[in-house]
Each structure stands twice: as structure tokens, then as C-alpha cells.
Scaffold this motif. Sequence first.
Motif, PDB file in Angstrom:
ATOM      1  N   SER A 118       0.924  -1.442   0.043  1.00  0.00           N
ATOM      2  CA  SER A 118      -0.181  -0.004  -0.016  1.00  0.00           C
ATOM      3  C   SER A 118       0.876   1.233  -0.083  1.00  0.00           C
ATOM      4  CB  SER A 118      -0.999   0.143   1.100  1.00  0.00           C
ATOM      5  OG  SER A 118      -0.123   0.303   2.326  1.00  0.00           O
ATOM      6  N   GLY A 119       1.999   1.243   0.489  1.00  0.00           N
ATOM      7  CA  GLY A 119       2.960   2.097   0.459  1.00  0.00           C
ATOM      8  C   GLY A 119       2.340   3.432   1.274  1.00  0.00           C
ATOM      9  N   ARG A 120       1.743   3.286   2.357  1.00  0.00           N
ATOM     10  CA  ARG A 120       1.381   4.350   3.267  1.00  0.00           C
ATOM     11  C   ARG A 120       1.754   3.797   4.844  1.00  0.00           C
ATOM     12  NH1 ARG A 120      -4.116   4.142   5.145  1.00  0.00           N
ATOM     13  NH2 ARG A 120      -5.185   2.424   4.155  1.00  0.00           N
ATOM     14  N   ASP A 121       1.712   4.894   5.666  1.00  0.00           N
ATOM     15  CA  ASP A 121       1.596   4.636   7.023  1.00  0.00           C
ATOM     16  C   ASP A 121       0.382   4.704   7.407  1.00  0.00           C
ATOM     17  OD1 ASP A 121       2.019   4.919   9.663  1.00  0.00           O
ATOM     18  OD2 ASP A 121       3.096   6.654   9.779  1.00  0.00           O
ATOM     19  N   LYS A 122      -0.063   3.623   8.174  1.00  0.00           N
ATOM     20  CA  LYS A 122      -1.627   3.440   8.630  1.00  0.00           C
ATOM     21  C   LYS A 122      -1.786   4.615   9.940  1.00  0.00           C
ATOM     22  CE  LYS A 122      -3.335   0.579   6.010  1.00  0.00           C
ATOM     23  NZ  LYS A 122      -4.475   0.751   5.284  1.00  0.00           N
ATOM     24  N   GLY A 123      -0.671   5.038  10.277  1.00  0.00           N
ATOM     25  CA  GLY A 123      -0.908   5.798  11.577  1.00  0.00           C
ATOM     26  C   GLY A 123      -1.149   7.213  11.268  1.00  0.00           C
ATOM     27  N   GLY A 124       0.016   8.022  11.212  1.00  0.00           N
ATOM     28  CA  GLY A 124      -0.070   9.325  10.729  1.00  0.00           C
ATOM     29  C   GLY A 124       1.184   9.777  10.283  1.00  0.00           C
ATOM     30  N   THR A 176      -8.659  -6.703   3.244  1.00  0.00           N
ATOM     31  CA  THR A 176      -7.572  -6.608   3.950  1.00  0.00           C
ATOM     32  C   THR A 176      -7.390  -5.467   4.748  1.00  0.00           C
ATOM     33  OG1 THR A 176      -5.792  -5.353   2.747  1.00  0.00           O
ATOM     34  CG2 THR A 176      -6.006  -7.769   2.112  1.00  0.00           C
ATOM     35  N   SER A 177      -6.558  -5.084   5.853  1.00  0.00           N
ATOM     36  CA  SER A 177      -6.625  -3.948   6.799  1.00  0.00           C
ATOM     37  C   SER A 177      -5.491  -2.996   6.211  1.00  0.00           C
ATOM     38  CB  SER A 177      -5.928  -4.488   8.283  1.00  0.00           C
ATOM     39  OG  SER A 177      -4.824  -5.000   8.160  1.00  0.00           O
ATOM     40  N   ALA A 201     -18.220   2.177   3.324  1.00  0.00           N
ATOM     41  CA  ALA A 201     -19.002   2.996   4.282  1.00  0.00           C
ATOM     42  C   ALA A 201     -20.256   3.591   3.956  1.00  0.00           C
ATOM     43  CB  ALA A 201     -18.053   4.030   5.043  1.00  0.00           C
ATOM     44  N   ASP A 202     -21.072   4.126   4.881  1.00  0.00           N
ATOM     45  CA  ASP A 202     -22.350   4.877   4.363  1.00  0.00           C
ATOM     46  C   ASP A 202     -22.073   6.333   4.399  1.00  0.00           C
ATOM     47  OD1 ASP A 202     -24.692   6.149   4.314  1.00  0.00           O
ATOM     48  OD2 ASP A 202     -25.368   5.454   6.250  1.00  0.00           O
ATOM     49  N   LEU A 203     -22.095   6.853   3.305  1.00  0.00           N
ATOM     50  CA  LEU A 203     -21.849   8.234   3.032  1.00  0.00           C
ATOM     51  C   LEU A 203     -22.913   9.490   2.921  1.00  0.00           C
ATOM     52  CD1 LEU A 203     -18.777   7.948   0.464  1.00  0.00           C
ATOM     53  CD2 LEU A 203     -18.608   7.941   2.656  1.00  0.00           C
ATOM     54  N   GLY A 222     -23.401   7.097 -16.568  1.00  0.00           N
ATOM     55  CA  GLY A 222     -22.439   6.555 -15.730  1.00  0.00           C
ATOM     56  C   GLY A 222     -21.563   7.237 -14.865  1.00  0.00           C
ATOM     57  N   ALA A 223     -21.064   6.788 -13.833  1.00  0.00           N
ATOM     58  CA  ALA A 223     -20.183   7.900 -13.351  1.00  0.00           C
ATOM     59  C   ALA A 223     -19.012   7.085 -12.299  1.00  0.00           C
ATOM     60  CB  ALA A 223     -20.889   8.799 -12.378  1.00  0.00           C
ATOM     61  N   TYR A 224     -17.669   7.212 -12.243  1.00  0.00           N
ATOM     62  CA  TYR A 224     -17.080   6.746 -11.224  1.00  0.00           C
ATOM     63  C   TYR A 224     -17.233   7.450  -9.851  1.00  0.00           C
ATOM     64  CZ  TYR A 224     -13.825   3.618 -13.817  1.00  0.00           C
ATOM     65  OH  TYR A 224     -13.436   2.417 -14.361  1.00  0.00           O
ATOM     66  N   ALA A 225     -17.108   7.005  -8.769  1.00  0.00           N
ATOM     67  CA  ALA A 225     -17.544   7.403  -7.527  1.00  0.00           C
ATOM     68  C   ALA A 225     -16.260   7.421  -6.573  1.00  0.00           C
ATOM     69  CB  ALA A 225     -18.855   6.800  -6.877  1.00  0.00           C
ATOM     70  N   ALA A 226     -16.261   8.100  -5.711  1.00  0.00           N
ATOM     71  CA  ALA A 226     -15.391   7.950  -4.214  1.00  0.00           C
ATOM     72  C   ALA A 226     -15.845   7.424  -3.113  1.00  0.00           C
ATOM     73  CB  ALA A 226     -14.975   9.363  -4.081  1.00  0.00           C
ATOM     74  N   ALA A 227     -15.403   6.224  -3.132  1.00  0.00           N
ATOM     75  CA  ALA A 227     -15.917   5.440  -1.811  1.00  0.00           C
ATOM     76  C   ALA A 227     -15.068   5.161  -0.651  1.00  0.00           C
ATOM     77  CB  ALA A 227     -16.400   4.032  -2.274  1.00  0.00           C
ATOM     78  N   VAL A 228     -15.362   4.880   0.577  1.00  0.00           N
ATOM     79  CA  VAL A 228     -14.523   4.989   1.853  1.00  0.00           C
ATOM     80  C   VAL A 228     -14.732   3.288   2.367  1.00  0.00           C
ATOM     81  CG1 VAL A 228     -14.305   5.632   4.155  1.00  0.00           C
ATOM     82  CG2 VAL A 228     -14.772   7.163   2.364  1.00  0.00           C
ATOM     83  N   SER A 229     -13.519   2.773   2.550  1.00  0.00           N
ATOM     84  CA  SER A 229     -13.324   1.550   2.855  1.00  0.00           C
ATOM     85  C   SER A 229     -14.004   1.530   4.513  1.00  0.00           C
ATOM     86  CB  SER A 229     -11.958   0.843   2.678  1.00  0.00           C
ATOM     87  OG  SER A 229     -11.889  -0.201   3.343  1.00  0.00           O
ATOM     88  N   THR A 230     -14.347   0.310   4.853  1.00  0.00           N
ATOM     89  CA  THR A 230     -14.909   0.334   6.345  1.00  0.00           C
ATOM     90  C   THR A 230     -13.448  -0.352   7.063  1.00  0.00           C
ATOM     91  OG1 THR A 230     -15.805  -1.828   5.538  1.00  0.00           O
ATOM     92  CG2 THR A 230     -17.261  -0.100   5.854  1.00  0.00           C
ATOM     93  N   ARG A 231     -12.528  -0.738   6.457  1.00  0.00           N
ATOM     94  CA  ARG A 231     -11.460  -1.420   6.855  1.00  0.00           C
ATOM     95  C   ARG A 231     -10.612  -0.271   7.330  1.00  0.00           C
ATOM     96  NH1 ARG A 231     -10.245  -6.758   7.646  1.00  0.00           N
ATOM     97  NH2 ARG A 231     -11.870  -8.164   6.604  1.00  0.00           N
ATOM     98  N   SER A 232     -10.848   0.861   6.821  1.00  0.00           N
ATOM     99  CA  SER A 232      -9.705   2.194   7.072  1.00  0.00           C
ATOM    100  C   SER A 232      -9.884   2.529   8.690  1.00  0.00           C
ATOM    101  CB  SER A 232     -10.306   3.424   6.473  1.00  0.00           C
ATOM    102  OG  SER A 232      -9.622   4.436   6.785  1.00  0.00           O
ATOM    103  N   LYS A 233      -8.736   2.739   9.433  1.00  0.00           N
ATOM    104  CA  LYS A 233      -8.682   2.835  10.552  1.00  0.00           C
ATOM    105  C   LYS A 233      -9.165   4.531  10.754  1.00  0.00           C
ATOM    106  CE  LYS A 233      -5.179  -0.478  11.739  1.00  0.00           C
ATOM    107  NZ  LYS A 233      -3.614  -0.681  12.459  1.00  0.00           N
TER     108      LYS A 233
END
Length: 417
Positions: free
Chosen positions: A25-31, A86-87, A109-111, A296-307
Motif C-alpha cells: 500500500s505504500g503508506r503509514d497506517k498511523g499518521g 485486508t486492513s 462506508a455509508d456516505l 454513468g459515473a465513477y465514484a469515491a468510496a470509503v473502505s470500512t477497514r480504514s482506521k
Amino acid sequence: MTISRRTLLGTGAALGLLTACGSNSGRDKGGSADGKVALDHWYHQYGEAGTEAAVRRYAAAYGRAKVAVQWRPGAYDQQTAAALLTSSGPDVFEVNGPTLDQIQGGQVADLTALLDGVKDDFNPAVLAPKTYDGRIWGIPQVVDTQFLFYRKSLLAQAGVQPPTTLDQLLDAARALTRNTVKGLFLGNDGGAGVLGGTPLYAAGLSLVGADGRAGFDDPAAARTLGKLHRLYADKSLLLGAPSDWSDPSAFIQGLTAMQWSGLWALPAVHKALGDDFGVLPFPKDGPAGKPSVPVGAYAAAVSTRSKHQAEAKEYVKWLWVEQADFQTDFALSYGFHIPARLSLAKKAAKLREGAAADAVAYATDHGYAQPLLWTPVLQTAYQDALNRIIKDGANPDGELKAVVRKTNEELQRVKRR
């Protein structure tokens, strides 16, 4: 793509894909070092020059979190489906959905709250398939649409008016077929692949009805689809073009007088032909019919596994609800699309004149999107039947009865999950 957890975990190859996506994922899961939350935002790879630089610029402008953009080439839908289990997948991701599996599986997630006070400003046709159980699961980014291009000079020479009914379209295609020019191009397969449910909506029907059953269990469906075979039988259709329907080359080169294509092709057509073209919705058919425009449209969604779901939602709201300049820039500076917000589409200078303005009006007034409940299984069954009707002259009534049965069975299955 529709992929279930059971299917994904059922093969070694899928497990390998899941592992690869989860560990890269190439990112820090914290901050971040400055104490801001770190968010990972995935996009599929666009072919339009400048798009990647633009979304990175948008992310860098966000001040409440450190947003890392991942530009994901290759099989994006498969990569995302695996990573959502995955997390270490994305916090925010672009999706041609979300799919019913992702919603029912609790992966997104519900947006709904993000559109409080502005929901009515989003194109309702593209918002509908992002909505399930009365909740919104993805925020539309830009609108893509398809319509009929026609060459004004060729219609004038043949004494043909722009068609407003399906019967007029059939007659026009025959009249415009002359020498090396065909009347109409619907794709090299004759139209089954690109038209989809568009003719059904033009007949006043739908793929999925309000009652959750097949929306085309009606004699009007067979009548309308049966007419499409006449185009093939009359030899009015261009087949075997150097490029398919999404590319306007056949229309620009004069191989066809009319072509079904997308809004993205409009700048190239205008550059080549000037004002010698117009655009139309798919024409209505029958007494209950109405013009039909697929959107049609691409959308932005949020993963429920996101911290960091709360922070991810704030970022999505900032980018795709509040930032009007970015939304217009994304829609029109690198390709040619319609902003998802109706107010922005009306204001955009590039969409206020000529064929572009007509296209926006058609998409707003006559747009329909493929329903969320219309699964890949149903898409395949319907498209195969449509192909047999158009090319082989198969009996449309018999073909559609089989698809209606399949549709009702499949809809019951997905609703029971």
C-alpha cells in the motif's frame, strides 16, 4: 466486476493477489511526521494526459490530512476487490460502483451525510446506482454519457431530418446508406455491446422495475428490440470499422453518416468537422416511449477497514462536494465529461454552447444509469440475447422470455443475500 469473499479466497491465485495488494500500500497506517492523519486514495489509470498530476495536486491541497495518491494501472477492479478484504487497503478509492457485493458485504462506508443539503444538486440518474436501502455509498465524480452523432450535411443531401423516433432512425439509416457510406455505426458487433438497455428505456421500460423484478416483461420490449434487426438486415450498419464505437474515427472519416459514441469524442469531432454535426438521444419508440441517454459515473468510496473512516469521509466531502473548481477542472481540463453536480454543469463554459450544451441537456432530462441490481450474470444473458436478435433475427419474444425468467431468478437471489 462482482467478486465475493468466498470466490476470492477459493483460489491460490486470488490469495496471491490479496497478499500483493495488502502488502504494497505504500503508506503509514498511523499518521504523518507533522501529526496529521495519513490517508491513501486509489484511482484507476486514466488514459487522459494530465489527470494523474491533477489528482495529486488536489490531494496536496488538502490541509487536514496527508493524502497519498496511488495511481493503479492494470486490473484495477480486481486489485481493489482483493485489497478491500485486508486492513492495508485504501482509505478512499475510486470505483465504478460500488457494487452490490461491496455494499452487502459491509466493505464500503455509508456516505449519506456527506450530501446533506446538496443531494438534489447531484445528477439523480448517476446517484441512483450509488444508492441502496436509502443510503448513499459512493459520491459521483463526473458523468459520462453516450448519444447519437449525426452529420448535418449528409442528412441534408439525402433529405433526411434528424430522427426523433426509432422508426425514423431505421428509415434514416437506410436512406443515408450510399456507395461507401453506411447510415449508422453502433459498433463492430452491430450494437449489442454498446446499446445494452438503452432501447428498452426508449420504449418506456427499464432493466429492473420499481417492484424489484424484470422491468421489460412487456410486449413493447420484443417489439422495440425486434426493430433493431432491420438495421442489420437492411445492411444499413457499418461493420468491421478500423476502430470501435468509442472512437469517432469512422464518423470523422465519412464512413458513416451517424454514429453512437460518447461525450468524450465530441472535441475530436468538433475539431475535424466544425459545426457540421449534431447530437441526439436514442430515439423513443412506441406510445409510452421517451428519448434515452445512458449515463454513468465513477465514484469515491470509503473502505470500512480504514482506521480513519471519519477523516476519510471529511476528505471525500471536501474534494467531491465542496471543491467546485477541482470538480470542474477534473471533468473538463483533461478529457470531456460533465460535472456530477447539476449547478456546475450549467456554469461550465465548455458545456454552454452547441452540441455540448445539447448533450448536457439530454443527460439531465433523459439520462438513465444501469441499476445496481443488474448483475454481470444478467448483463451477459441480456447481451447475448440482444446479439442473437440483431444479427440472427432470432425471435425477440422467445429470447426475452428466457431473459425475463433469468432476471427474476437472479434478482431474488441477490435480494436474499
